[in-house]
Every structure is written in C-alpha cells, then in structure tokens.
Design a protein around this motif. Sequence first.
Motif, PDB file in Angstrom:
ATOM      1  N   VAL A   1      53.062  45.562  35.743  1.00 22.51           N
ATOM      2  CA  VAL A   1      52.333  45.980  34.676  1.00 22.51           C
ATOM      3  C   VAL A   1      51.881  44.537  34.004  1.00 22.51           C
ATOM      4  O   VAL A   1      51.102  43.860  33.619  1.00 22.51           O
ATOM      5  CB  VAL A   1      51.794  47.089  34.137  1.00 22.51           C
ATOM      6  N   ASN A   2      53.553  43.984  33.430  1.00 26.03           N
ATOM      7  CA  ASN A   2      53.577  42.854  32.370  1.00 26.03           C
ATOM      8  C   ASN A   2      52.770  41.545  33.506  1.00 26.03           C
ATOM      9  O   ASN A   2      52.362  40.463  32.774  1.00 26.03           O
ATOM     10  CB  ASN A   2      54.597  42.898  31.856  1.00 26.03           C
ATOM     11  N   LEU A   3      53.574  41.782  34.613  1.00 29.37           N
ATOM     12  CA  LEU A   3      52.519  40.042  35.092  1.00 29.37           C
ATOM     13  C   LEU A   3      51.531  39.387  35.918  1.00 29.37           C
ATOM     14  O   LEU A   3      50.873  38.789  35.423  1.00 29.37           O
ATOM     15  CB  LEU A   3      53.940  40.517  36.907  1.00 29.37           C
ATOM     16  N   ALA A   4      50.819  41.024  35.940  1.00 33.70           N
ATOM     17  CA  ALA A   4      49.566  41.441  35.823  1.00 33.70           C
ATOM     18  C   ALA A   4      48.879  41.167  34.458  1.00 33.70           C
ATOM     19  O   ALA A   4      47.859  40.256  34.868  1.00 33.70           O
ATOM     20  CB  ALA A   4      48.869  42.695  36.292  1.00 33.70           C
ATOM     21  N   LEU A   5      49.336  41.756  33.763  1.00 33.95           N
ATOM     22  CA  LEU A   5      48.499  41.526  32.065  1.00 33.95           C
ATOM     23  C   LEU A   5      48.986  39.897  32.032  1.00 33.95           C
ATOM     24  O   LEU A   5      48.567  38.969  31.216  1.00 33.95           O
ATOM     25  CB  LEU A   5      49.292  42.033  31.031  1.00 33.95           C
ATOM     26  N   ALA A   6      50.235  38.669  32.389  1.00 36.24           N
ATOM     27  CA  ALA A   6      50.422  38.104  32.362  1.00 36.24           C
ATOM     28  C   ALA A   6      49.301  37.540  32.420  1.00 36.24           C
ATOM     29  O   ALA A   6      49.543  36.366  31.761  1.00 36.24           O
ATOM     30  CB  ALA A   6      51.790  37.518  31.826  1.00 36.24           C
ATOM     31  N   LEU A   7      48.922  37.464  34.094  1.00 35.27           N
ATOM     32  CA  LEU A   7      48.008  36.101  34.417  1.00 35.27           C
ATOM     33  C   LEU A   7      46.979  36.591  34.038  1.00 35.27           C
ATOM     34  O   LEU A   7      46.336  35.433  33.314  1.00 35.27           O
ATOM     35  CB  LEU A   7      47.728  37.316  36.264  1.00 35.27           C
ATOM     36  N   SER A   8      46.716  37.493  33.233  1.00 36.18           N
ATOM     37  CA  SER A   8      45.035  37.938  33.021  1.00 36.18           C
ATOM     38  C   SER A   8      45.340  37.085  31.012  1.00 36.18           C
ATOM     39  O   SER A   8      43.959  36.629  31.076  1.00 36.18           O
ATOM     40  CB  SER A   8      44.506  39.065  32.694  1.00 36.18           C
ATOM     41  N   GLN A   9      46.332  36.873  30.790  1.00 37.10           N
ATOM     42  CA  GLN A   9      46.504  35.932  29.559  1.00 37.10           C
ATOM     43  C   GLN A   9      46.140  34.253  29.118  1.00 37.10           C
ATOM     44  O   GLN A   9      45.786  33.692  28.979  1.00 37.10           O
ATOM     45  CB  GLN A   9      47.641  36.582  29.248  1.00 37.10           C
ATOM     46  N   ILE A  10      47.223  34.413  29.970  1.00 33.18           N
ATOM     47  CA  ILE A  10      47.362  32.610  30.298  1.00 33.18           C
ATOM     48  C   ILE A  10      46.223  31.996  30.832  1.00 33.18           C
ATOM     49  O   ILE A  10      45.309  30.785  30.455  1.00 33.18           O
ATOM     50  CB  ILE A  10      48.578  32.574  31.929  1.00 33.18           C
ATOM     51  N   ASP A  11      44.804  32.672  31.587  1.00 32.24           N
ATOM     52  CA  ASP A  11      43.508  32.058  32.062  1.00 32.24           C
ATOM     53  C   ASP A  11      42.871  33.208  31.076  1.00 32.24           C
ATOM     54  O   ASP A  11      42.812  34.142  32.409  1.00 32.24           O
ATOM     55  CB  ASP A  11      43.500  31.918  33.103  1.00 32.24           C
ATOM     56  N   GLN A  12      42.159  33.499  29.992  1.00 32.83           N
ATOM     57  CA  GLN A  12      41.017  34.648  29.962  1.00 32.83           C
ATOM     58  C   GLN A  12      39.425  35.065  30.764  1.00 32.83           C
ATOM     59  O   GLN A  12      39.692  35.835  30.905  1.00 32.83           O
ATOM     60  CB  GLN A  12      40.540  33.809  28.913  1.00 32.83           C
ATOM     61  N   SER A  13      39.370  33.884  32.068  1.00 31.96           N
ATOM     62  CA  SER A  13      38.515  34.160  32.480  1.00 31.96           C
ATOM     63  C   SER A  13      39.115  34.468  33.582  1.00 31.96           C
ATOM     64  O   SER A  13      38.302  35.380  35.318  1.00 31.96           O
ATOM     65  CB  SER A  13      37.240  32.626  33.194  1.00 31.96           C
ATOM     66  N   CYS A  14      40.038  34.764  34.200  1.00 33.68           N
ATOM     67  CA  CYS A  14      41.219  35.255  35.624  1.00 33.68           C
ATOM     68  C   CYS A  14      40.676  36.497  35.666  1.00 33.68           C
ATOM     69  O   CYS A  14      40.935  37.481  34.829  1.00 33.68           O
ATOM     70  CB  CYS A  14      42.633  35.047  35.390  1.00 33.68           C
ATOM     71  N   LYS A  15      40.588  37.111  36.000  1.00 37.81           N
ATOM     72  CA  LYS A  15      40.476  38.660  35.925  1.00 37.81           C
ATOM     73  C   LYS A  15      41.535  39.498  37.352  1.00 37.81           C
ATOM     74  O   LYS A  15      41.564  38.726  38.512  1.00 37.81           O
ATOM     75  CB  LYS A  15      39.122  38.835  37.723  1.00 37.81           C
TER      76      LYS A  15
ATOM     77  N   GLY B   1      41.614  44.321  30.066  1.00 38.61           N
ATOM     78  CA  GLY B   1      41.244  44.526  30.804  1.00 38.61           C
ATOM     79  C   GLY B   1      41.304  44.263  32.217  1.00 38.61           C
ATOM     80  O   GLY B   1      41.012  42.814  33.359  1.00 38.61           O
ATOM     81  N   ILE B   2      42.059  44.723  33.049  1.00 41.38           N
ATOM     82  CA  ILE B   2      43.059  45.081  33.897  1.00 41.38           C
ATOM     83  C   ILE B   2      42.030  46.379  34.573  1.00 41.38           C
ATOM     84  O   ILE B   2      42.360  47.675  34.249  1.00 41.38           O
ATOM     85  CB  ILE B   2      44.497  45.831  34.306  1.00 41.38           C
ATOM     86  N   LYS B   3      41.621  45.785  36.115  1.00 42.71           N
ATOM     87  CA  LYS B   3      41.210  47.250  36.984  1.00 42.71           C
ATOM     88  C   LYS B   3      42.207  47.960  37.587  1.00 42.71           C
ATOM     89  O   LYS B   3      43.475  47.298  37.625  1.00 42.71           O
ATOM     90  CB  LYS B   3      40.128  46.944  38.004  1.00 42.71           C
ATOM     91  N   CYS B   4      42.250  49.052  37.617  1.00 43.87           N
ATOM     92  CA  CYS B   4      43.502  50.141  38.727  1.00 43.87           C
ATOM     93  C   CYS B   4      43.555  51.392  38.822  1.00 43.87           C
ATOM     94  O   CYS B   4      42.219  51.485  38.847  1.00 43.87           O
ATOM     95  CB  CYS B   4      44.261  50.482  36.898  1.00 43.87           C
ATOM     96  N   MET B   5      43.978  51.609  39.957  1.00 42.62           N
ATOM     97  CA  MET B   5      43.184  52.349  41.210  1.00 42.62           C
ATOM     98  C   MET B   5      44.999  52.713  41.690  1.00 42.62           C
ATOM     99  O   MET B   5      45.432  51.956  42.235  1.00 42.62           O
ATOM    100  CB  MET B   5      42.734  52.247  42.299  1.00 42.62           C
ATOM    101  N   SER B   6      44.960  53.737  41.442  1.00 47.47           N
ATOM    102  CA  SER B   6      46.656  54.980  41.911  1.00 47.47           C
ATOM    103  C   SER B   6      46.074  56.581  42.229  1.00 47.47           C
ATOM    104  O   SER B   6      45.168  57.270  42.081  1.00 47.47           O
ATOM    105  CB  SER B   6      47.389  54.975  40.194  1.00 47.47           C
ATOM    106  N   MET B   7      46.450  57.163  42.865  1.00 49.93           N
ATOM    107  CA  MET B   7      46.909  58.263  43.209  1.00 49.93           C
ATOM    108  C   MET B   7      47.058  59.055  41.793  1.00 49.93           C
ATOM    109  O   MET B   7      46.355  60.023  42.233  1.00 49.93           O
ATOM    110  CB  MET B   7      47.745  58.440  44.476  1.00 49.93           C
ATOM    111  N   GLY B   8      47.213  59.262  41.131  1.00 51.79           N
ATOM    112  CA  GLY B   8      48.028  59.660  40.489  1.00 51.79           C
ATOM    113  C   GLY B   8      46.535  60.172  39.350  1.00 51.79           C
ATOM    114  O   GLY B   8      46.802  60.734  38.844  1.00 51.79           O
TER     115      GLY B   8
ATOM    116  N   PRO C   1      34.918  41.429  41.820  1.00 52.50           N
ATOM    117  CA  PRO C   1      35.869  39.992  42.515  1.00 52.50           C
ATOM    118  C   PRO C   1      37.013  40.102  41.213  1.00 52.50           C
ATOM    119  O   PRO C   1      36.743  40.688  40.203  1.00 52.50           O
ATOM    120  CB  PRO C   1      34.608  38.838  41.942  1.00 52.50           C
ATOM    121  N   LEU C   2      38.073  39.837  42.279  1.00 54.45           N
ATOM    122  CA  LEU C   2      39.309  39.485  40.967  1.00 54.45           C
ATOM    123  C   LEU C   2      40.026  38.760  41.710  1.00 54.45           C
ATOM    124  O   LEU C   2      39.890  38.005  43.028  1.00 54.45           O
ATOM    125  CB  LEU C   2      40.275  40.603  42.021  1.00 54.45           C
TER     126      LEU C   2
END
Length: 328
Positions: A92-106, A144-151, A182-183
């Motif tokens: 989770v924190n890696l995904a959020l860090a990727l999105s924060q490094i580049d604001q245009s990153c999906k 800002g993160i798309k999520c899918m889970s069996m939960g 798009p991601l």
Amino acid sequence: MLLKTTGVIIFKSARKSKWGLGIWKPINVACCMSSHSNPFGVNLSETKPAGETPTNDRKMRGLPKKLPIAGVNHVIVVASGKGGVGKSTTAVNLALALSQIDQSCKVGILDADIYGPSIPTLMNLSGQPELNHQKLMIPLVNFGIKCMSMGFLVDEKSAIVWRGLMVMSAVQKLLREVLWGPLDYLIIDMPPGTGDVQLSISQNVPISGSVIVTTPQDLALLDARRAIDMFSQVNVPNLGIIENMSVFLCPKCGHQEHIFGEDGGKNIAKEMGSEILGEIPLNRSLCQTSDSGQPIVITQPDSPLSQIYKSIALKVIKKLEDQGKHLS
C-alpha cells in the motif's frame, strides 16, 4: 436443482448475481458452512475443448499464453514467502509513494490474497463495486489509488472456505473482469507462500518485476529465498528486497535494538544476486496508521518512514526504466 458429482454439490441459480458473474454456483462439500459460497458464480464444469492442438512452445509445455491487462503499463507483484512480515502494508505505501513521486502517475492495487484480504482495511474502503456497460467491475478508489479485493465482495467477518479451482477462477476475474486501465503501475499484493495464486498470475500476466518483503528473522529469510527462487523459475525479474521491521528505535532514548536479527536482508540479497531496496524500522505509528486505514505516506508524508517508502519507489522506477532500455 441439485446435481451430485464426486465430492462436489452443484446447484443452478435462477438468477445472476449483481456483478453478472454467471448462474452456475458450484459448492464444495467442505464449503457448505460459508454464507458466500460462490459470489463469482464460477463454472467448474468448463473443460478444455477435445482435440485441441498446441500451437506454440508455451502450449507444448502446458503453459497458458501471457496476456497483458488492458490499459496497464507495468505489473509489479509484492510478495513474501511467509505471512506476517508486513507485505500488505508495504504494498500500500509503495503504491502511494509511486503516485506521489509523479502526480500524473496512475496507480492501482489488486489484493490477490483471497483468503485474507487486507486492502479494504489498509485503504479504508468498503462497499461493493459497480459494473460498467461492458459488465466490468469498477475499482473502488481512495487516495487516488484504484483498488480491487475479494474483501469488497464478501462479508468481512466470514471465512472464505474454497478449494484451489475456485480461488484461481476468482483471481482471474479480479485480473480480467475489472476496469483497471489506464494505469502506469498495478501493484499486486500477493498472498504468502509460493502456491497456486503466485504461479497462476506469473504464468498468465506479463509481470515487470517482483518485490520481496521479509524481516531479518531466519525463518522469514528462508521463505523469502523460496519466493525469489519461484519467481526466477517463471522468469519474473526480481526488482529487489525490502527488509521490514529491520530495527527498533526506542522513542524515548533513541536506542537501537535489532529484535529480529541484523543484516538478514543484506545477506540474502547478496546470496540471491538481488539488492536491498530499503530497510523499514519497527515503528508504532506505522502500525497505527495502517490499522486505521490512513497510510503513513498520506498522513505523515514528510516523516522518515514516508521518505524510506519514496526512496524505495524511486529505485523501483529506476529498475523498470533500466529494464526498458535493456529490452530496447
């Protein structure tokens, strides 16, 4: 109507589920206590067409053709050989860090842990996904993160008691019947171990690389070796190792204590020809923010822990860029 087969009871539903995921509902005898026996409507009667002839090397070896996920540029699996090492929190924190490094990153996160989904809690999400006009599930979004889970599809207090075939079918639907694109990056939070889910995803989807999470403890390192070896066998590049709970810093006096051992991650990285992407200390605030669904990269973006995650994300991006240059 009930149809009896060996070890399985199959009943035919009179209507489709909300997600339009089929009308046949197979239930293994061992699953009868579950209140959500088959939300995906998996059809266990599907078989390979008779007389089908392999047409390429992968089929000759019994392997499926790898098909990209529509609209997804990079797929990164975050895995560990052992549970309880903080893999989901790291994903989770890696995904959020990727999105924060580049604001245009999906960025998106797929929770592939069917039996023990953690993403709904970590990302503070609940509710059921809607369907678009193509009958694809629309991911839930937070931070800002798309999520899918069996939960999102079953009651959070109910145990999922399924055999492997139903789990594999559920994973395929989470991969193929979700509107991911798009991601730029899809982070897949793998279940612990080196079993069916890991093998199925690795053989069906082109994966840009794996990130292995471990603690310095010998038992965790032993299983981390197995995870790295498994991905190597299915030709998934290893992007590096993250050593979680590397050290405990006393909040009062600043004393460092290596509770689970010292330099375990570095040693295994050297042994397996990998590298350490980052070392994350044992920290109470990381636990609290994760349990409350407010990841530390969001709530404390300038903290030392958040900076470690962002440093890891930068290394992952650099690794993927280098891979692209090598392939070109």
